[in-house]
Design a protein around this motif. Sequence first.
Motif, short mmCIF file in Angstrom:
data_model
loop_
_atom_site.label_atom_id
_atom_site.label_comp_id
_atom_site.label_asym_id
_atom_site.label_seq_id
_atom_site.Cartn_x
_atom_site.Cartn_y
_atom_site.Cartn_z
N UNK A 111 68.70 -52.65 4.39
CA UNK A 111 67.38 -52.61 5.05
C UNK A 111 67.00 -51.18 5.42
N UNK A 112 67.99 -50.37 5.83
CA UNK A 112 67.71 -48.98 6.20
C UNK A 112 67.18 -48.19 5.00
N UNK A 113 67.74 -48.46 3.82
CA UNK A 113 67.30 -47.78 2.61
C UNK A 113 65.86 -48.19 2.28
N UNK A 114 65.57 -49.47 2.35
CA UNK A 114 64.22 -49.96 2.11
C UNK A 114 63.23 -49.29 3.06
N UNK A 115 63.61 -49.15 4.33
CA UNK A 115 62.76 -48.49 5.31
C UNK A 115 62.52 -47.02 4.93
N UNK A 116 63.58 -46.31 4.55
CA UNK A 116 63.47 -44.89 4.18
C UNK A 116 62.54 -44.73 2.99
N UNK A 117 62.71 -45.56 1.99
CA UNK A 117 61.89 -45.46 0.78
C UNK A 117 60.42 -45.73 1.12
N UNK A 118 60.16 -46.76 1.89
CA UNK A 118 58.77 -47.09 2.22
C UNK A 118 58.14 -46.03 3.13
N UNK A 119 58.92 -45.44 4.02
CA UNK A 119 58.39 -44.36 4.86
C UNK A 119 58.06 -43.14 4.00
N UNK A 120 58.95 -42.81 3.08
CA UNK A 120 58.70 -41.67 2.20
C UNK A 120 57.55 -41.92 1.24
N UNK A 121 57.34 -43.17 0.86
CA UNK A 121 56.18 -43.53 0.06
C UNK A 121 54.90 -43.20 0.84
N UNK A 122 54.87 -43.55 2.13
CA UNK A 122 53.71 -43.22 2.97
C UNK A 122 53.55 -41.71 3.11
N UNK A 123 54.67 -40.99 3.30
CA UNK A 123 54.62 -39.53 3.40
C UNK A 123 54.06 -38.91 2.12
N UNK A 124 54.50 -39.43 0.98
CA UNK A 124 54.03 -38.93 -0.31
C UNK A 124 52.52 -39.17 -0.46
N UNK A 125 52.06 -40.36 -0.13
CA UNK A 125 50.62 -40.64 -0.23
C UNK A 125 49.82 -39.73 0.70
N UNK A 126 50.37 -39.44 1.86
CA UNK A 126 49.72 -38.53 2.79
C UNK A 126 49.63 -37.12 2.20
N UNK A 127 50.71 -36.66 1.58
CA UNK A 127 50.69 -35.33 0.94
C UNK A 127 49.63 -35.27 -0.16
N UNK A 128 49.53 -36.34 -0.94
CA UNK A 128 48.52 -36.39 -2.01
C UNK A 128 47.13 -36.32 -1.40
N UNK A 129 46.88 -37.16 -0.41
CA UNK A 129 45.55 -37.21 0.22
C UNK A 129 45.18 -35.89 0.89
N UNK A 130 46.16 -35.20 1.45
CA UNK A 130 45.91 -33.93 2.14
C UNK A 130 46.03 -32.72 1.23
N UNK A 131 46.39 -32.96 -0.05
CA UNK A 131 46.56 -31.86 -1.03
C UNK A 131 47.59 -30.84 -0.53
#
Length: 175
Positions: A135-155
């Motif tokens: 479950x911890x790994x799933x959480x890390x991956x999903x959090x980093x997915x959100x971080x990645x989308x934020x980086x894309x949106x913020x360029x």
Amino acid sequence: MSFPTPGSIIDIQSYKHNGTLHRTWEDTVILKGNSSVVIAGNDRILVTESDGRQWRTREPAICYFNAQQWFNVIGMIRQDGFYYYCNLGTPYIWDNEALKYIDYDLDIKVFPDMSYILLDEDEYNLHRQMMNYPHELDYIIKKNLQDLMSMINQRKGPFEPGFIEQWYERYLEFR
């Protein structure tokens, strides 16, 4: 741990959670490498799949790996603009053989207009069950997915205007 110096040619290897080799990219040129970040470039390189199939990339690319982020970014330089392929996976390690990471299936494809789509959710869910991701790994991956989308949106980071051009110019110095 020593890192390859700019101009060094390395391989990149991705693995699956169960330790099996997933894919290898050959002949990637290090542009910057240290304990925090690796930026590399390649063009029409040989890629070998785990089943032995081989193919060549079609265009020049700049690869971005960050030791704190559970994703990496490949910026592909095409006639109609920059496309990005983002892999969710562990931070990289360098073991003097290759740059390595574990690929966790989820990917984001980013288009020149910076719109993007999430890919391979079914594959991620299948492997999550088959390989018993904690479950911890799933959480890390999903959090980093959100971080990645934020980086894309913020360029930010590799999506910042000029990033790919700057590192591609550096790559051309080593060709």
